[in-house]
Design an enzyme around this catalytic site. Structure first.
Site, PDB file in Angstrom:
ATOM      1  N   SER A   1       1.862  49.438  15.022  1.00 25.82           N
ATOM      2  CA  SER A   1       1.478  50.726  15.590  1.00 25.82           C
ATOM      3  C   SER A   1       2.604  51.277  16.444  1.00 25.82           C
ATOM      4  O   SER A   1       3.395  50.518  17.024  1.00 25.82           O
ATOM      5  CB  SER A   1       0.223  50.582  16.461  1.00 25.82           C
ATOM      6  OG  SER A   1       0.547  49.991  17.706  1.00 25.82           O
ATOM      7  N   ASP A   2       2.689  52.597  16.515  1.00 28.83           N
ATOM      8  CA  ASP A   2       3.521  53.184  17.550  1.00 28.83           C
ATOM      9  C   ASP A   2       2.822  52.933  18.880  1.00 28.83           C
ATOM     10  O   ASP A   2       1.612  52.734  18.941  1.00 28.83           O
ATOM     11  CB  ASP A   2       3.726  54.685  17.307  1.00 28.83           C
ATOM     12  CG  ASP A   2       4.992  55.207  17.971  1.00 28.83           C
ATOM     13  OD1 ASP A   2       5.512  54.520  18.881  1.00 28.83           O
ATOM     14  OD2 ASP A   2       5.463  56.291  17.596  1.00 28.83           O
ATOM     15  N   TRP A   3       3.580  52.954  19.963  1.00 24.25           N
ATOM     16  CA  TRP A   3       3.047  52.571  21.267  1.00 24.25           C
ATOM     17  C   TRP A   3       2.013  53.607  21.732  1.00 24.25           C
ATOM     18  O   TRP A   3       2.332  54.764  21.952  1.00 24.25           O
ATOM     19  CB  TRP A   3       4.186  52.456  22.274  1.00 24.25           C
ATOM     20  CG  TRP A   3       4.826  51.102  22.332  1.00 24.25           C
ATOM     21  CD1 TRP A   3       5.030  50.370  23.455  1.00 24.25           C
ATOM     22  CD2 TRP A   3       5.342  50.306  21.264  1.00 24.25           C
ATOM     23  NE1 TRP A   3       5.631  49.164  23.152  1.00 24.25           N
ATOM     24  CE2 TRP A   3       5.840  49.099  21.817  1.00 24.25           C
ATOM     25  CE3 TRP A   3       5.422  50.472  19.871  1.00 24.25           C
ATOM     26  CZ2 TRP A   3       6.396  48.085  21.041  1.00 24.25           C
ATOM     27  CZ3 TRP A   3       5.983  49.463  19.106  1.00 24.25           C
ATOM     28  CH2 TRP A   3       6.463  48.299  19.684  1.00 24.25           C
ATOM     29  N   GLY A   4       0.774  53.178  21.837  1.00 29.44           N
ATOM     30  CA  GLY A   4      -0.300  54.090  22.199  1.00 29.44           C
ATOM     31  C   GLY A   4      -0.869  54.848  21.019  1.00 29.44           C
ATOM     32  O   GLY A   4      -1.600  55.823  21.197  1.00 29.44           O
ATOM     33  N   GLY A   5      -0.576  54.393  19.802  1.00 31.75           N
ATOM     34  CA  GLY A   5      -1.004  55.132  18.619  1.00 31.75           C
ATOM     35  C   GLY A   5      -2.327  54.677  18.033  1.00 31.75           C
ATOM     36  O   GLY A   5      -2.756  55.201  17.002  1.00 31.75           O
TER      37      GLY A   5
END
Length: 737
Positions: free
Chosen positions: A263-267
């Site tokens: 995942s992208d960070w906070g995604g």
């Protein structure tokens, strides 16, 4: 503090000595990797399985200490290895040995049109990641350049899916030669920063498959990427990091991806979707990737305790969990558990030389009337350098690609170092843009504060320029908010800080004016007809000044070509003409469909400021007649085109020969032509080389959304050879039977 990530050989020997040497297949690198994965999986508890599919710190995920499986450590790229941060904070860890070589931004790499340099780039940055004991490099980025306002375009590889596809593959291979995974991002449709966490992209399947997916497909099937990062945006009303269509149907089922989806960070936003829709490894949730979260917040990630609780309550099974664990274990065995990977190196002279070479080949000479460039130092007594970007460090800032560089040579210092005593070099600021010099705790140490008025700054610049033999204005964008930076898009196509007015005044004051535009995006140039020489400089990394000086004085002959179109005005771009950017109400519609970049400009007969593929040289090239080995092609066959290219000038140079294909008549609307091959050839004065292109049916095909397949229709086609999309040198007709 960061825990030790290397597998202890003593632990491995202890496991073997305990009588498990025949059973512990996962420890034996001579065994097939899938057998190792299954063996390790069979030994793991539920809690251990849950643990390894989510983060334990800002940039690491746990292994299985009981089994000797190490942690995985990530690092931001894709232009250099990010400095170390604290375990659970974005503050700098305060290391003194984590300064890197800053490589040119990927727009510059794409501008080289040189696959060998892309391999060198990947090898070099992979060596730095390996030396820092990182397992996954969060890059390269290959989202398509849809609008010149996208703040993150500088991290990507341009507007054309074929060019991006050819340039990303060697980068991945170079990185992964070091036992470091390339995590290709941001999959997919992450083409703006405005409302990036919530915007839902509406795009037709034909544009999806023809424009926005090819580079990712090449990364998976040709580059064999070991990891893919999901995107922040939504598509079909699901988040990119847990999107059934993108991650399951296309990435896994159609392309056969066997790596890990990160995942992208906070995604990550939904536990059940994260379980069902293809995500393997979750990072950044609760903190949104930016701020401090609750103590032990990692246990509250969607793929942590909430997932385990659903399993224990019987609401979900463990089939998806086991598949996620397989993918993460496979990533681990390829990287952290690979005991045969090289040691790597950091900040080496070889890496500096690679950065300089890539920068030199990526710099694009846009205009050069009256042979203003290169500067002849034998006939030059005084050089005036003007502009904030001549002194401002550009390796710091811009978002997650911000770096703590071992060094950064400014354009002014590079010019002064190269010119030496041959000429006087004087400097004037000209304008004040952004005097700040820190980002995420990395501080440049520069003091760029200047309280003079714009009138005073302009007057000083004009005085300095007045009696100079040549004036070099170094301006453009920077990595501040609403320019070339993650998190926000540009507000305008124009240059900021009243630079256009200053350039026009300089052009009146001194006719020998060279404008060096530092940016990762196209900019408007209302002064284009008043300035004899224009250089596109990109963000060039540690060797910025040395590379620019080399090109300006002619040590290096410029050979870069644009990876995207420079429009005259914003509405010449299709996303701002018939499409939407950045959308409204949480929705953006790609109404332009496949007509992105030069495809749109040619369809509408709009003359660009500078064409896709454009770039000049200090020598000249003559093209011969384009010929084919036959005049018709069968669906299972191939056809070869040749063209002779001669260096008709007086110095060595490199030319990028481009092959475009035109479908003369199609049942569906198609672009006037599309790039399908290119080759960069280096020629001595008077030398001729024959450039050969061989294509098959795939180069003639379009995506039929109703049939969900690629179609090549029989009929007439043209092979078009050019020095750019608009500079056609020759063509030949052929038929697909």
């Amino acid at each position: 503090m960061k825990t030790i990530k290397l597998v202890s050989l003593m632990l491995l020997f202890a496991i073997a000595a305990s009588g498990q040497e025949k059973k512990a297949i996962y420890l034996d690198e001579n065994q097939p990797i899938e057998e190792r994965v299954e063996d390790a999986l069979s030994r793991m508890t539920l809690d251990e399985k849950i643990a390894i599919i989510h983060a334990q710190s800002k940039f690491s995920s746990p292994g299985v200490a009981r089994l000797g499986i190490p942690e995985l450590w990530m690092t931001d790229g894709p232009h250099g290895i990010r400095p170390e941060v604290l375990w659970d904070e974005w503050e700098q860890a305060g290391w003194t040995n984590d300064s890197c070589i800053a490589f040119p931004a990927l727009t510059c790499l794409a501008s080289t049109w040189n696959e060998d340099l892309s391999l060198l780039y990947g090898q070099s940055i992979g060596e730095e990641a390996r030396y820092r004991e990182k397992d996954v490099l969060l890059g390269p980025g290959i989202n398509i350049y849809r609008s010149p306002l996208n703040g993150r375009n500088f991290e990507y590889m341009g507007e054309d899916p074929y060019l991006a596809s050819k340039m990303v593959v060697p980068y991945i291979k170079g990185v992964q030669q070091n036992g470091v995974a390339a995590c290709v991002k941001h999959y997919a449709l992450n083409n703006q920063e405005t409302d990036r966490h919530t915007i839902n992209v509406n795009v037709d399947d034909r544009a999806l498959y023809e424009i926005y997916l090819p580079a990712f497909k090449a990364a998976v099937q040709e580059g064999d990427a070991w990891a893919i990062m999901g995107s922040y945006n939504r598509y079909q009303n699901q988040q990119g990091c847990h999107n059934e269509r993108l991650l399951v149907e296309i990435l896994r089922n159609e392309w056969g991806f066997d790596g890990a989806v990160v995942s992208d960070w906070g995604g990550v936003h939904n536990t059940m979707e994260a379980i069902k829709n293809g995500l393997d490894l979750e990072f950044g949730t609760w903190t949104d990737g930016l701020t401090m979260g609750a103590t032990n917040s990692y246990d509250n990630y969607h793929l942590a305790n909430p997932y385990r609780d659903l399993i224990k309550m019987g609401e979900v099974g463990t089939e998806e969990l086991d598949q996620k664990v397989r993918n993460v274990l496979r990533l681990n065995f390829r990287t952290a558990m690979n005991r045969n990977k090289p040691w790597g190196s950091m900040g080496s002279p070889a890496h500096a030389a690679a950065a300089k070479k890539i920068a030199e080949e990526g710099i694009v000479l846009l205009k050069n009337d009256k042979n203003t460039l290169p500067i002849d130092l034998n006939k030059t007594d005084k050089i005036a350098v003007i502009g904030e970007n001549a002194i401002k460090m550009m390796t710091v800032g811009g978002g997650s690609s911000s770096l703590k560089a071992l060094y950064e040579i400014s354009p002014l210092d590079g010019i002064r170092n190269r010119v030496g005593d041959a000429a006087e070099v004087v400097y004037a600021r000209g304008y004040v843009g952004d005097a700040s010099g820190s980002y995420n705790g990395v501080v440049t140490g520069q003091d760029l504060e200047d309280d003079r008025s714009s009138e005073e700054l302009t007057q000083e610049a004009l005085e300095v320029a007045k009696d100079a033999d040549v004036v070099i204005f170094v301006g453009g964008l920077n990595k501040s908010q609403n320019q070339d930076s993650e998190g926000a898009d540009r507000l305008s196509l124009d240059l900021p800080y009243n630079q256009d007015e200053l350039i026009q005044k300089l052009a009146v004051t001194n006719k020998n004016l060279v404008v060096v535009n530092i940016s990762g995006n196209a900019v408007a140039m209302p002064w284009v007809n008043e300035v004899p020489a224009i250089v596109q400089g990109w963000f060039l990394g540690s060797e910025t000044g040395n590379a620019l000086a080399s090109v300006l004085v002619g040590d290096a002959n410029p050979s870069g070509k644009l990876p995207f179109t420079f429009p005259v005005e914003l509405t010449d771009n299709s996303a701002h003409s018939i499409g939407e950017f950045p959308g409204e109400g949480g929705q953006v519609h790609y109404k332009e469909s496949i007509f992105v970049g030069y495809r749109w400009q040619e369809k509408e007969n709009i003359e660009p400021l500078f064409s896709f593929g454009h770039g000049l040289s200090y020598t000249t090239f003559k093209y011969g007649k384009v010929s084919a080995d036959k005049n018709e092609m069968t669906p299972d066959g191939k056809i070869t085109f040749t063209v002779d290219v001669t260096n008709s000038g007086k110095r060595q140079g490199a030319e990028i020969v481009q092959l475009y294909i035109r479908d003369v008549k199609s049942s569906l609307p198609r672009p006037v032509k599309e790039l399908k091959a290119f080759e960069k050839v280096t020629l001595q004065p008077g030398e001729t080389k024959t450039v050969t292109f061989t294509i098959d049916k795939s180069a003639l095909s379009f995506f039929d959304a109703e049939k969900h397949e690629w179609i090549a229709e029989s009929g007439d086609f043209e092979a078009i050879v050019g020095a750019s999309a608009s500079d056609v040198k020759g063509k030949t007709a052929f038929v697909l039977k």
